[in-house]
Design an enzyme around this catalytic site. Structure first.
Site, PDB file in Angstrom:
ATOM      1  N   LEU A 201     -35.205  12.306  29.292  1.00 20.67           N
ATOM      2  CA  LEU A 201     -35.868  12.427  27.998  1.00 20.67           C
ATOM      3  C   LEU A 201     -36.267  13.883  27.737  1.00 20.67           C
ATOM      4  CD1 LEU A 201     -38.106   9.229  28.121  1.00 20.67           C
ATOM      5  CD2 LEU A 201     -36.243   9.633  26.499  1.00 20.67           C
ATOM      6  N   GLU A 202     -36.723  14.581  28.766  1.00 14.38           N
ATOM      7  CA  GLU A 202     -37.085  15.989  28.624  1.00 14.38           C
ATOM      8  C   GLU A 202     -35.858  16.839  28.289  1.00 14.38           C
ATOM      9  OE1 GLU A 202     -39.855  17.588  28.583  1.00 14.38           O
ATOM     10  OE2 GLU A 202     -41.375  16.559  29.777  1.00 14.38           O
ATOM     11  N   ILE A 203     -34.759  16.574  28.953  1.00 16.42           N
ATOM     12  CA  ILE A 203     -33.525  17.327  28.701  1.00 16.42           C
ATOM     13  C   ILE A 203     -33.097  17.169  27.253  1.00 16.42           C
ATOM     14  CG2 ILE A 203     -31.058  17.416  29.231  1.00 16.42           C
ATOM     15  CD1 ILE A 203     -31.877  16.646  32.156  1.00 16.42           C
ATOM     16  N   HIS A 206     -35.517  19.037  24.798  1.00 16.95           N
ATOM     17  CA  HIS A 206     -35.327  20.482  24.729  1.00 16.95           C
ATOM     18  C   HIS A 206     -34.017  20.854  24.051  1.00 16.95           C
ATOM     19  CE1 HIS A 206     -38.659  20.383  27.598  1.00 16.95           C
ATOM     20  NE2 HIS A 206     -38.849  21.651  27.297  1.00 16.95           N
TER      21      HIS A 206
END
Length: 223
Positions: A201-203, A206
């Site tokens: 989810l972070e990837i 960003h």
């Protein structure tokens, strides 16, 4: 090996993918496009309220008063100091407070992380927040060695490389270690899977900052 280290080792590919994401490497090379930075800050600001809710769920599910005290301090920092920081950031970069509907990856990040907090137990919540804060602390410690020429970006990286933030990430690791020690192998694998979900989810979050089709909202007087 600490349980938190083992959890990360089960997701080494995703960990490295985030640590070498172009958002990170562009910052380390001091070549992050300004519009990408503006999108990122707008998206990150939008997530603050969700982060408050996530830590709120952790507070309700915390196993003891020591954890509750730490989480109350975290909630105070998010709801007060960080919101003030974003006000200054938006003013400095000419970012408006109202924009187009957020990209799917940004919405998915918020709903995905909050969904884990709503449905999961305390161990699940500290695991996904460990993923986020440990990840940030790691690359910001590197980037901090080569400060950006953009003042707000430099301040943001510094914020995540300071002892207060890093000690918070270490606290989450210690909580995950303690919670994981009480689980069987299947329970620890569940936490490893959640750690990986948070990293993915972070990837995606960003990456959304590079979507040039999403118009950066401009502050009044900066049209």
């Amino acid at each position: 090996m600490r349980h938190s280290d083992w959890i990360r080792s089960q997701n080494q590919y995703l960990w490295e993918a985030m640590q070498t994401h172009r958002f990170v490497t562009d910052i380390e090379k001091d070549q992050l496009p300004l519009d990408v930075l503006r999108r990122y800050f707008f998206f990150e600001h939008a997530f603050v309220e969700t982060a408050v809710l996530i830590f709120g769920h952790a507070l309700l599910k915390a196993p003891g008063f020591a954890q509750q005290r730490k989480l109350i301090a975290t909630l105070s920092a998010l709801s007060e100091a960080q919101l003030v920081w974003f006000q200054d950031c938006f003013a400095a970069l000419g970012i408006g407070t109202k924009g187009s509907p957020l990209p799917k990856a940004v919405d998915d990040f918020a709903t995905g992380m909050l969904g884990i907090a709503e449905d999961g137990d305390y161990a699940a919540i500290v695991t996904i927040m460990m993923a986020a804060e440990w990840m940030y602390g790691t690359w910001c410690m590197r980037a901090h060695q080569h400060p950006s020429t953009e003042p707000m970006l430099r301040a943001w990286v510094q914020l995540h490389a300071e002892p207060d933030f890093l000690s918070g990430a270490d606290w989450l690791r210690a909580e995950v270690d303690r919670e994981a020690a009480a689980l069987d192998d299947a329970g620890r694998m569940r936490l490893a899977d959640l750690f990986g979900r948070a990293l993915q989810l972070e990837i995606d979050f960003h990456e959304a900052a590079y979507d040039s089709t999403w118009p950066v909202p401009k502050a009044e007087g900066n049209a």
